[in-house]
Design an enzyme around this catalytic site. Sequence first.
Site, PDB file in Angstrom:
ATOM      1  N   PHE A 138       1.325  -1.003   0.155  1.00 58.12           N
ATOM      2  CA  PHE A 138       0.334  -0.026  -0.117  1.00 58.12           C
ATOM      3  C   PHE A 138       0.874   1.288  -0.132  1.00 58.12           C
ATOM      4  O   PHE A 138       1.412   1.431   0.696  1.00 58.12           O
ATOM      5  CB  PHE A 138      -0.595  -0.520   1.073  1.00 58.12           C
ATOM      6  CG  PHE A 138      -1.777   1.125   1.266  1.00 58.12           C
ATOM      7  CD1 PHE A 138      -3.349   1.130   1.042  1.00 58.12           C
ATOM      8  CD2 PHE A 138      -1.881   2.838   1.895  1.00 58.12           C
ATOM      9  CE1 PHE A 138      -4.390   1.652   0.519  1.00 58.12           C
ATOM     10  CE2 PHE A 138      -2.697   2.889   2.003  1.00 58.12           C
ATOM     11  CZ  PHE A 138      -4.123   3.288   1.081  1.00 58.12           C
ATOM     12  N   THR A 141       1.970   7.198   1.445  1.00 56.54           N
ATOM     13  CA  THR A 141       2.693   8.074   2.416  1.00 56.54           C
ATOM     14  C   THR A 141       3.604   8.868   1.505  1.00 56.54           C
ATOM     15  O   THR A 141       4.898   8.422   0.618  1.00 56.54           O
ATOM     16  CB  THR A 141       3.663   7.906   3.817  1.00 56.54           C
ATOM     17  OG1 THR A 141       1.845   7.207   4.594  1.00 56.54           O
ATOM     18  CG2 THR A 141       3.650   8.729   4.419  1.00 56.54           C
ATOM     19  N   PRO A 143       7.107  12.017   1.774  1.00 55.21           N
ATOM     20  CA  PRO A 143       8.149  12.860   2.437  1.00 55.21           C
ATOM     21  C   PRO A 143       8.062  14.219   2.245  1.00 55.21           C
ATOM     22  O   PRO A 143       8.312  15.266   3.467  1.00 55.21           O
ATOM     23  CB  PRO A 143       9.766  12.634   1.998  1.00 55.21           C
ATOM     24  CG  PRO A 143       9.129  11.533   0.447  1.00 55.21           C
ATOM     25  CD  PRO A 143       7.645  11.313   0.183  1.00 55.21           C
ATOM     26  N   ILE A 171       7.339   2.952   2.866  1.00 55.33           N
ATOM     27  CA  ILE A 171       6.511   1.852   2.967  1.00 55.33           C
ATOM     28  C   ILE A 171       6.210   1.157   2.933  1.00 55.33           C
ATOM     29  O   ILE A 171       7.195  -0.096   2.694  1.00 55.33           O
ATOM     30  CB  ILE A 171       6.422   2.010   0.915  1.00 55.33           C
ATOM     31  CG1 ILE A 171       6.016   3.290   0.246  1.00 55.33           C
ATOM     32  CG2 ILE A 171       5.661   1.366   0.344  1.00 55.33           C
ATOM     33  CD1 ILE A 171       4.599   4.531   0.725  1.00 55.33           C
ATOM     34  N   ARG A 258      -7.647   0.674   9.920  1.00 54.74           N
ATOM     35  CA  ARG A 258      -7.820   1.518  10.805  1.00 54.74           C
ATOM     36  C   ARG A 258      -8.576   1.176  12.384  1.00 54.74           C
ATOM     37  O   ARG A 258      -7.835   0.269  13.717  1.00 54.74           O
ATOM     38  CB  ARG A 258      -8.184   2.517  11.074  1.00 54.74           C
ATOM     39  CG  ARG A 258      -7.682   4.041  10.487  1.00 54.74           C
ATOM     40  CD  ARG A 258      -8.117   5.323   9.764  1.00 54.74           C
ATOM     41  NE  ARG A 258      -7.649   6.056   9.624  1.00 54.74           N
ATOM     42  CZ  ARG A 258      -7.271   7.071   8.706  1.00 54.74           C
ATOM     43  NH1 ARG A 258      -9.031   7.747   8.292  1.00 54.74           N
ATOM     44  NH2 ARG A 258      -6.649   7.628   8.750  1.00 54.74           N
ATOM     45  N   GLN A 294      -0.020  -3.065  46.651  1.00 52.30           N
ATOM     46  CA  GLN A 294      -2.037  -2.439  46.412  1.00 52.30           C
ATOM     47  C   GLN A 294      -1.056  -1.565  44.771  1.00 52.30           C
ATOM     48  O   GLN A 294      -1.416  -1.526  44.311  1.00 52.30           O
ATOM     49  CB  GLN A 294      -2.441  -1.525  47.675  1.00 52.30           C
ATOM     50  CG  GLN A 294      -3.462  -0.377  46.753  1.00 52.30           C
ATOM     51  CD  GLN A 294      -4.044   0.004  47.605  1.00 52.30           C
ATOM     52  OE1 GLN A 294      -3.273   1.244  48.562  1.00 52.30           O
ATOM     53  NE2 GLN A 294      -4.870  -0.510  48.381  1.00 52.30           N
ATOM     54  N   GLU A 380      -1.357   4.033  10.497  1.00 49.45           N
ATOM     55  CA  GLU A 380      -2.860   4.320   9.567  1.00 49.45           C
ATOM     56  C   GLU A 380      -2.428   5.432  10.053  1.00 49.45           C
ATOM     57  O   GLU A 380      -4.864   5.635  10.230  1.00 49.45           O
ATOM     58  CB  GLU A 380      -3.325   3.370   9.893  1.00 49.45           C
ATOM     59  CG  GLU A 380      -3.415   1.401   9.392  1.00 49.45           C
ATOM     60  CD  GLU A 380      -3.045   1.458   7.973  1.00 49.45           C
ATOM     61  OE1 GLU A 380      -2.992   2.562   6.867  1.00 49.45           O
ATOM     62  OE2 GLU A 380      -3.673   0.185   7.793  1.00 49.45           O
ATOM     63  N   THR A 382      -1.251   9.119  12.485  1.00 50.25           N
ATOM     64  CA  THR A 382      -1.403   9.402  13.636  1.00 50.25           C
ATOM     65  C   THR A 382      -2.304  10.090  14.577  1.00 50.25           C
ATOM     66  O   THR A 382      -3.425  10.076  13.828  1.00 50.25           O
ATOM     67  CB  THR A 382      -0.117  10.809  13.832  1.00 50.25           C
ATOM     68  OG1 THR A 382      -0.865  11.853  13.223  1.00 50.25           O
ATOM     69  CG2 THR A 382       0.700  10.336  13.548  1.00 50.25           C
ATOM     70  N   GLU A 384      -3.733  12.910  15.377  1.00 53.83           N
ATOM     71  CA  GLU A 384      -4.253  13.886  15.296  1.00 53.83           C
ATOM     72  C   GLU A 384      -4.450  14.152  13.557  1.00 53.83           C
ATOM     73  O   GLU A 384      -5.672  14.373  14.415  1.00 53.83           O
ATOM     74  CB  GLU A 384      -2.841  15.232  15.827  1.00 53.83           C
ATOM     75  CG  GLU A 384      -1.627  15.339  16.645  1.00 53.83           C
ATOM     76  CD  GLU A 384      -1.002  14.321  17.300  1.00 53.83           C
ATOM     77  OE1 GLU A 384      -0.597  14.387  18.464  1.00 53.83           O
ATOM     78  OE2 GLU A 384      -0.595  13.139  15.621  1.00 53.83           O
TER      79      GLU A 384
END
Length: 406
Positions: A138, A141, A143, A171, A258, A294, A380, A382, A384
């Site tokens: 896939f 992405t 740069p 990739i 995702r 604990q 997949e 970030t 954000e």
Amino acid sequence: MTQTTPTSVARAVVDTHQTVDEARFTALKDEVAAYVAGPGEVWAERIEREGVVAQGLWDELRERGYLSLAAPQEYGGAGLTFSHYLQLLELFSMSHASLRMIVHVCNGVWRAIDQFATDEQRARFVIPQVKGESRVAFTLTEPTAGTGADLRCHVTREGDRYLLSGEKHLITFGVNCDRWLLFARLTGSTGKEGTLALMVDRSTPGVTVTPMAETMGVRGTDHAHLVFEDAPVPVADRLGAEGQGLEVALGGFLTPSRIAVGMTCVGLARRAQDLAVHHALHRTTFGKTLSQRQAISFMIAENAADLEAARQLVAHAAREWERGDSEDVVAVSSMCKLVAVDMLTRVTDKALQIHGGIGYWSSSAIERVYRDARAQRFEEGTNEIQKTVIAREVLRRYERDGEAVR
């Protein structure tokens, strides 16, 4: 009693009416769990030692039927539902991250190709990928660009071919593959309308493939930096129409992927929790096991609650995706990925803390888990990016339906 081979168990889970035989599925889950704990750990040690994933692992996973669990039977797959497949992916994710990555990608990338493929393309691209005869990477992405419609990789049409130019990086399996499922745009276009999806042959002239440096975690998986200089790609190798590139990328792969990555976070967190609990039960200080303290028991309890909450959200997202007509699935898929990856961060951090200083050494299994977990925050998209997707969908709904009654 005749022992069933691993491959036949995987193939026999779905009957001729396309329903899952739950008894056989349970047997398959047990088989996968045993594989992960046994041969999977042997492969994990070898990958960490050699820094590469041997072809033998690919062959073994293919022969067992693990690379085609989610594909339809008519394509040569096992035909499992998405929800059933995710239960197995949780188990695979307790193993080495590169082993999990192979299973995850191979069981998902066929969807992106298939949704817009013609019958002829399905025979050339989808069936060989499902059968493990062709490896597809896939390739989205870049740069020099952001995610989605910000593509800079571009094509110019020249008769019955496109001339492809630009760069891609990060990739996964992009070095040792047979084709790149690549997303680019028509030269001079902007926005999603100019995007297109191409099945680019690995031997295409005008392509420079450079392996990228070793990663912090997920060691052994090859990642490529690709440069295209007027690389010729047949128009016949385009999926869908010009302008549908992002539909191929997002709907066919990224949305279910995702959700799947959310489950891989659950699986890896489960492995971290198992290691932490085992250490807490067996490590004694000042006459008590750590589990009797604990502070430690509260960490274990918090991890257990975190894990189950993420697992249930992933399961909900999977059901929404399986419905096929859910308008919430895009947002929910990003929600489950966001929640699951944050959960994984908390669980692995506490698991390492429970181990104390010894957990930081490479001789401890938690050290590899901790390194591998950090990569999930990029896979997949970030956190954000997930928040951007969720906010967009929530705001769109409010604009369409009006604000909720106060």
